[in-house]
Write a protein that holds these residues in place. Structure first.
Motif, PDB file in Angstrom:
ATOM      1  N   LEU A   1       3.875   1.499  -6.676  1.00  0.00           N
ATOM      2  CA  LEU A   1       3.008   1.200  -5.545  1.00  0.00           C
ATOM      3  C   LEU A   1       3.119  -0.284  -5.227  1.00  0.00           C
ATOM      4  CD1 LEU A   1       0.760   2.152  -3.569  1.00  0.00           C
ATOM      5  CD2 LEU A   1      -0.888   1.426  -5.322  1.00  0.00           C
ATOM      6  N   ALA A   2       3.493  -0.613  -3.994  1.00  0.00           N
ATOM      7  CA  ALA A   2       3.580  -2.017  -3.584  1.00  0.00           C
ATOM      8  C   ALA A   2       2.167  -2.558  -3.405  1.00  0.00           C
ATOM      9  CB  ALA A   2       4.374  -2.135  -2.292  1.00  0.00           C
ATOM     10  N   GLU A   3       1.713  -3.329  -4.392  1.00  0.00           N
ATOM     11  CA  GLU A   3       0.327  -3.804  -4.398  1.00  0.00           C
ATOM     12  C   GLU A   3       0.128  -5.116  -3.662  1.00  0.00           C
ATOM     13  OE1 GLU A   3      -1.954  -1.954  -8.229  1.00  0.00           O
ATOM     14  OE2 GLU A   3      -1.167  -3.985  -8.399  1.00  0.00           O
TER      15      GLU A   3
ATOM     16  N   ARG B   1       4.894  -7.341  -5.937  1.00  0.00           N
ATOM     17  CA  ARG B   1       4.273  -6.801  -7.147  1.00  0.00           C
ATOM     18  C   ARG B   1       4.137  -5.287  -7.009  1.00  0.00           C
ATOM     19  NH1 ARG B   1      -1.253  -9.248  -8.057  1.00  0.00           N
ATOM     20  NH2 ARG B   1      -2.149  -7.398  -7.081  1.00  0.00           N
ATOM     21  N   LEU B   2       4.791  -4.585  -7.939  1.00  0.00           N
ATOM     22  CA  LEU B   2       4.729  -3.127  -7.983  1.00  0.00           C
ATOM     23  C   LEU B   2       3.904  -2.673  -9.175  1.00  0.00           C
ATOM     24  CD1 LEU B   2       8.439  -1.999  -7.371  1.00  0.00           C
ATOM     25  CD2 LEU B   2       6.592  -2.085  -5.700  1.00  0.00           C
ATOM     26  N   ARG B   3       3.126  -1.610  -8.974  1.00  0.00           N
ATOM     27  CA  ARG B   3       2.461  -0.949 -10.098  1.00  0.00           C
ATOM     28  C   ARG B   3       3.205   0.351 -10.363  1.00  0.00           C
ATOM     29  NH1 ARG B   3      -2.007  -1.665 -12.948  1.00  0.00           N
ATOM     30  NH2 ARG B   3      -2.775  -3.278 -11.496  1.00  0.00           N
ATOM     31  N   LEU B   4       3.813   0.425 -11.540  1.00  0.00           N
ATOM     32  CA  LEU B   4       4.628   1.579 -11.888  1.00  0.00           C
ATOM     33  C   LEU B   4       3.756   2.786 -12.248  1.00  0.00           C
ATOM     34  CD1 LEU B   4       7.333  -0.223 -14.062  1.00  0.00           C
ATOM     35  CD2 LEU B   4       7.202   0.016 -11.568  1.00  0.00           C
ATOM     36  N   LYS B   5       4.396   3.938 -12.401  1.00  0.00           N
ATOM     37  CA  LYS B   5       3.662   5.170 -12.710  1.00  0.00           C
ATOM     38  C   LYS B   5       2.839   5.052 -13.984  1.00  0.00           C
ATOM     39  CE  LYS B   5       6.783   8.443 -10.403  1.00  0.00           C
ATOM     40  NZ  LYS B   5       7.699   9.594 -10.611  1.00  0.00           N
TER      41      LYS B   5
ATOM     42  N   TYR C   1       5.273  -4.629 -12.303  1.00  0.00           N
ATOM     43  CA  TYR C   1       6.675  -5.054 -12.227  1.00  0.00           C
ATOM     44  C   TYR C   1       6.814  -5.993 -11.029  1.00  0.00           C
ATOM     45  CZ  TYR C   1      11.806  -4.647 -12.284  1.00  0.00           C
ATOM     46  OH  TYR C   1      13.165  -4.903 -12.358  1.00  0.00           O
ATOM     47  N   ARG C   2       7.273  -7.199 -11.259  1.00  0.00           N
ATOM     48  CA  ARG C   2       7.447  -8.184 -10.197  1.00  0.00           C
ATOM     49  C   ARG C   2       8.909  -8.230  -9.770  1.00  0.00           C
ATOM     50  NH1 ARG C   2       7.097 -12.987 -11.710  1.00  0.00           N
ATOM     51  NH2 ARG C   2       6.520 -13.994  -9.763  1.00  0.00           N
ATOM     52  N   VAL C   3       9.139  -8.051  -8.480  1.00  0.00           N
ATOM     53  CA  VAL C   3      10.494  -8.068  -7.939  1.00  0.00           C
ATOM     54  C   VAL C   3      10.731  -9.412  -7.257  1.00  0.00           C
ATOM     55  CG1 VAL C   3      12.158  -6.916  -6.441  1.00  0.00           C
ATOM     56  CG2 VAL C   3      10.325  -5.587  -7.508  1.00  0.00           C
ATOM     57  N   ILE C   4      11.620 -10.201  -7.833  1.00  0.00           N
ATOM     58  CA  ILE C   4      11.944 -11.502  -7.255  1.00  0.00           C
ATOM     59  C   ILE C   4      12.886 -11.328  -6.072  1.00  0.00           C
ATOM     60  CG2 ILE C   4      12.931 -13.776  -7.697  1.00  0.00           C
ATOM     61  CD1 ILE C   4      10.373 -13.244  -9.216  1.00  0.00           C
ATOM     62  N   ALA C   5      13.881 -10.460  -6.217  1.00  0.00           N
ATOM     63  CA  ALA C   5      14.853 -10.196  -5.159  1.00  0.00           C
ATOM     64  C   ALA C   5      15.274  -8.742  -5.260  1.00  0.00           C
ATOM     65  CB  ALA C   5      16.063 -11.120  -5.285  1.00  0.00           C
ATOM     66  N   GLY C   6      15.315  -8.073  -4.135  1.00  0.00           N
ATOM     67  CA  GLY C   6      15.721  -6.672  -4.130  1.00  0.00           C
ATOM     68  C   GLY C   6      15.600  -6.105  -2.726  1.00  0.00           C
ATOM     69  N   ASP C   7      15.949  -4.816  -2.597  1.00  0.00           N
ATOM     70  CA  ASP C   7      15.868  -4.137  -1.318  1.00  0.00           C
ATOM     71  C   ASP C   7      14.858  -3.011  -1.397  1.00  0.00           C
ATOM     72  OD1 ASP C   7      17.644  -5.634   0.112  1.00  0.00           O
ATOM     73  OD2 ASP C   7      19.372  -4.376  -0.345  1.00  0.00           O
ATOM     74  N   VAL C   8      13.874  -3.045  -0.490  1.00  0.00           N
ATOM     75  CA  VAL C   8      12.885  -1.974  -0.439  1.00  0.00           C
ATOM     76  C   VAL C   8      13.492  -0.779   0.266  1.00  0.00           C
ATOM     77  CG1 VAL C   8      10.708  -1.259   0.605  1.00  0.00           C
ATOM     78  CG2 VAL C   8      10.868  -3.478  -0.513  1.00  0.00           C
TER      79      VAL C   8
ATOM     80  N   GLY D   1       0.789  -1.222   0.000  1.00  0.00           N
ATOM     81  CA  GLY D   1       0.000   0.000   0.000  1.00  0.00           C
ATOM     82  C   GLY D   1       0.822   1.272   0.000  1.00  0.00           C
ATOM     83  N   LYS D   2       2.157   1.150   0.046  1.00  0.00           N
ATOM     84  CA  LYS D   2       3.034   2.321   0.061  1.00  0.00           C
ATOM     85  C   LYS D   2       3.703   2.516  -1.292  1.00  0.00           C
ATOM     86  CE  LYS D   2       4.322   2.606   4.956  1.00  0.00           C
ATOM     87  NZ  LYS D   2       3.388   1.639   5.515  1.00  0.00           N
ATOM     88  N   TRP D   3       3.939   3.792  -1.631  1.00  0.00           N
ATOM     89  CA  TRP D   3       4.783   4.083  -2.800  1.00  0.00           C
ATOM     90  C   TRP D   3       6.211   3.727  -2.418  1.00  0.00           C
ATOM     91  CZ3 TRP D   3       3.536   4.875  -7.655  1.00  0.00           C
ATOM     92  CH2 TRP D   3       4.536   5.272  -8.540  1.00  0.00           C
ATOM     93  N   THR D   4       6.810   2.876  -3.197  1.00  0.00           N
ATOM     94  CA  THR D   4       8.032   2.210  -2.771  1.00  0.00           C
ATOM     95  C   THR D   4       9.116   2.274  -3.838  1.00  0.00           C
ATOM     96  OG1 THR D   4       6.666   0.650  -1.517  1.00  0.00           O
ATOM     97  CG2 THR D   4       8.937   0.008  -1.912  1.00  0.00           C
ATOM     98  N   ARG D   5      10.327   2.467  -3.366  1.00  0.00           N
ATOM     99  CA  ARG D   5      11.499   2.343  -4.233  1.00  0.00           C
ATOM    100  C   ARG D   5      12.187   1.027  -3.907  1.00  0.00           C
ATOM    101  NH1 ARG D   5      15.563   5.922  -3.153  1.00  0.00           N
ATOM    102  NH2 ARG D   5      14.747   6.273  -1.051  1.00  0.00           N
TER     103      ARG D   5
END
Length: 323
Positions: free
Chosen positions: A291-293, A302-306, A311-318, A276-280
């Motif tokens: 947006l972290a959906e 699962r992110l919804r871009l602008k 965009y699905r992130v398999i591995a990363g740092d929020v 629910g947060k706008w996330t990098r």
């Protein structure tokens, strides 16, 4: 014998005679006396009165195997404890044991880590006697693709344990951190040994800032980390918290194995700090914003871009604003 003696002394606030202990444990009074001396050397405060007996006054704040297993209600997780006063990392020690065939549920715990690590090789501050630094071995009969779920399962379990013991509103930051008041209090590092079609073993390492003073944190983490005792304004028993974590971890691991991941994912979403947060999100060498959906069944974010794309992130740092 040591575990039985501690249990006997802990069960009464009155003096227990050496003769009673001797009969109860089935050993000589001399053996009881020798074990009492050993316990005193480990930090147990035990009073002795001639012709009266022994009384336990206090226990050391140490993660000794006898303390961890005394009253622990798990079937296998934490029933075999490997204790270190100091070790480079509990994950590395557990990995060596796993390679040697150590049973599922074997727990490695340390008072201090000299080279504690988080994801991506980051350093984890692990001072002596102030936190929980532990790793355990799992041998799930699953495909390697399912392994990332172990981190999410562990996050839910530890969050529930902290909430139940302290009442604090712990939240989960994808993929592997627990937060209190928006600051990091727990990190989880899962490592795997596998073949193409099977997991040989998982080592799950967990670090919890239990009684650390945030004023002593290194400058690079002082703004983003906290401890349970700081949020509670009192110290917490590390043994009780570890026991609660082990019990919740076994429960949720058994649920995952026997009933699937779906119900655990529902709980993860309820506890999420990220959704629910706008996330990098830092993915390899680039940063993605959206947006972290949701978190998918495979553990990906699962992110919804602008522009509306998913965009699905398999591995990363929020990353949040202060990161």
């Amino acid at each position: 014998m040591k575990k039985a003696l501690i249990s006997a002394l802990s069960s009464s606030s009155e003096y227990i005679s050496g003769e009673q202990l001797s009969q109860q444990l089935g050993v000589s009074r001399t053996a009881i006396w020798k074990q009492i001396q050993t316990l005193r050397e480990q930090g147990y405060e035990i009073e002795a009165q001639p012709r009266v007996g022994y009384r336990l006054r206090s226990k050391p704040d140490r993660l000794l195997p006898e303390e961890i297993t005394n009253g622990l209600s798990t079937s296998y997780l934490g029933q075999q404890v490997i204790y270190y006063d100091e070790v480079e990392t509990t994950n590395e020690a557990a990995r060596r044991l796993a390679q040697q065939g150590a049973m599922e549920g074997t727990l490695v715990v340390a008072e201090r880590q000299t080279r504690g690590k988080g994801r991506l090789g980051r350093h984890w501050v692990s001072p002596r006697g102030e936190g929980l630094w532990f790793s355990f071995i799992l041998r799930p009969q699953m495909l390697p693709v399912e392994a990332p779920r172990a981190t999410l399962v562990s996050a839910v379990a530890v969050a529930r344990a902290i909430r139940q013991l302290t009442g604090l509103e712990v939240k989960i930051k994808w993929p592997n951190d627990l937060l209190l008041e928006g600051k990091k209090v727990t990190g989880i590092l899962t490592e795997m040994n596998c073949e193409i079609d099977r997991i040989n073993y998982l080592v799950v390492g967990i670090g919890i800032n239990v009684n650390l003073d945030p004023d002593t944190f290194p400058s690079e983490i002082s703004k983003v980390a906290t401890s349970i005792s700081f949020c509670l304004n009192r110290k917490v028993s590390r043994v009780l918290l570890l026991q609660k974590c082990l019990e919740e971890l076994e429960h949720y691991y058994n649920t995952w194995k026997n009933s699937g991941f779906e119900s655990i994912l529902v709980e993860w979403r309820e506890l999420s700090y990220t959704l629910g947060k706008w996330t990098r999100v830092k993915v390899m060498e680039e940063t993605v914003e959206g947006l972290a959906e949701d978190v998918e069944e495979d553990g990906s974010l699962r992110l919804r871009l602008k522009d509306g794309r998913i965009y699905r992130v398999i591995a990363g740092d929020v990353l949040f604003g202060e990161d």
